[in-house]
Motif scaffolding. Structure first.
Motif, PDB file in Angstrom:
ATOM      1  N   ARG A   1      48.620  48.715  67.812  1.00  0.00           N
ATOM      2  CA  ARG A   1      49.103  49.165  66.508  1.00  0.00           C
ATOM      3  C   ARG A   1      49.876  50.474  66.657  1.00  0.00           C
ATOM      4  O   ARG A   1      49.518  51.322  67.456  1.00  0.00           O
ATOM      5  CB  ARG A   1      47.940  49.377  65.551  1.00  0.00           C
ATOM      6  CG  ARG A   1      47.183  48.113  65.247  1.00  0.00           C
ATOM      7  CD  ARG A   1      46.062  48.340  64.273  1.00  0.00           C
ATOM      8  NE  ARG A   1      45.147  49.370  64.763  1.00  0.00           N
ATOM      9  CZ  ARG A   1      44.288  50.027  63.997  1.00  0.00           C
ATOM     10  NH1 ARG A   1      44.231  49.783  62.711  1.00  0.00           N
ATOM     11  NH2 ARG A   1      43.492  50.932  64.505  1.00  0.00           N
TER      12      ARG A   1
ATOM     13  N   SER B   1      45.820  46.877  58.236  1.00  0.00           N
ATOM     14  CA  SER B   1      45.341  46.892  59.616  1.00  0.00           C
ATOM     15  C   SER B   1      46.487  46.880  60.625  1.00  0.00           C
ATOM     16  O   SER B   1      46.250  46.881  61.824  1.00  0.00           O
ATOM     17  CB  SER B   1      44.428  45.690  59.849  1.00  0.00           C
ATOM     18  OG  SER B   1      45.159  44.496  59.615  1.00  0.00           O
ATOM     19  N   ASP B   2      47.724  46.893  60.130  1.00  0.00           N
ATOM     20  CA  ASP B   2      48.874  46.846  61.024  1.00  0.00           C
ATOM     21  C   ASP B   2      49.133  48.172  61.741  1.00  0.00           C
ATOM     22  O   ASP B   2      49.821  48.205  62.752  1.00  0.00           O
ATOM     23  CB  ASP B   2      50.140  46.467  60.251  1.00  0.00           C
ATOM     24  CG  ASP B   2      50.060  45.061  59.701  1.00  0.00           C
ATOM     25  OD1 ASP B   2      49.338  44.230  60.290  1.00  0.00           O
ATOM     26  OD2 ASP B   2      50.712  44.794  58.683  1.00  0.00           O
TER      27      ASP B   2
ATOM     28  N   GLU C   1      47.601  52.280  62.850  1.00  0.00           N
ATOM     29  CA  GLU C   1      46.542  53.274  62.938  1.00  0.00           C
ATOM     30  C   GLU C   1      47.041  54.466  62.124  1.00  0.00           C
ATOM     31  O   GLU C   1      48.095  55.034  62.419  1.00  0.00           O
ATOM     32  CB  GLU C   1      46.295  53.699  64.379  1.00  0.00           C
ATOM     33  CG  GLU C   1      45.254  54.792  64.473  1.00  0.00           C
ATOM     34  CD  GLU C   1      45.028  55.311  65.881  1.00  0.00           C
ATOM     35  OE1 GLU C   1      44.135  56.126  66.045  1.00  0.00           O
ATOM     36  OE2 GLU C   1      45.774  54.903  66.795  1.00  0.00           O
TER      37      GLU C   1
END
Length: 134
Positions: free
Chosen positions: A8, A30-31, A33
């Motif tokens: 990520r 969630s793609d 950080e």
């Protein structure tokens, strides 16, 4: 993590409002950080530690102390590989367009930020070709 899965990208989001930070992190999904900072100094501390892996800095314009455009100006000089995005809830006249024309800001976004806007802009920012003063 499987080998075929990509790591990520790391995004730093800077805002003095705690709810705005939480909402942005959730919107990024969630793609990415997402590292959160409450002011410019905390953001710079994060960049000193993590700057090599940070792809994007997104900051609010109006914050106590240093404003976001000033932070992004410093980021553009010290970390030219990082894409810089400015967020504002206010029409700040000439200061905002000048930041874009000076090459210090990739995009300016207006609050409130929608989930789809956050995701679209981050996808665009992380796909943007590298340039010396992006």
């Amino acid at each position: 993590m499987r080998e075929t899965q990509q790591a990520r990208q790391t995004v730093v989001y800077v805002d003095d409002e705690e709810l705005a930070r939480k909402y942005f992190a959730r919107s990024a999904g969630s793609d990415y950080e997402v590292l959160l900072a409450c002011d410019a100094e905390e953001a710079l501390d994060i960049l000193r530690r993590e700057g090599a892996r940070v792809a994007v800095v997104v900051t609010d314009f109006r914050m106590p102390g240093r404003h976001g455009a000033d932070l992004l100006r410093q980021v553009s000089h010290e970390y030219p590989h990082i894409v810089r995005i400015l967020v504002t809830a206010y029409a700040d006249g000439d200061a905002l367009p000048e930041s874009v024309h000076a090459g210090e800001v990739f995009r300016i976004l207006e609050k409130p930020l929608g989930v789809s806007t956050v995701r679209e802009v981050l996808a665009s920012a992380t796909a943007a070709p590298l340039s010396p003063r992006r």
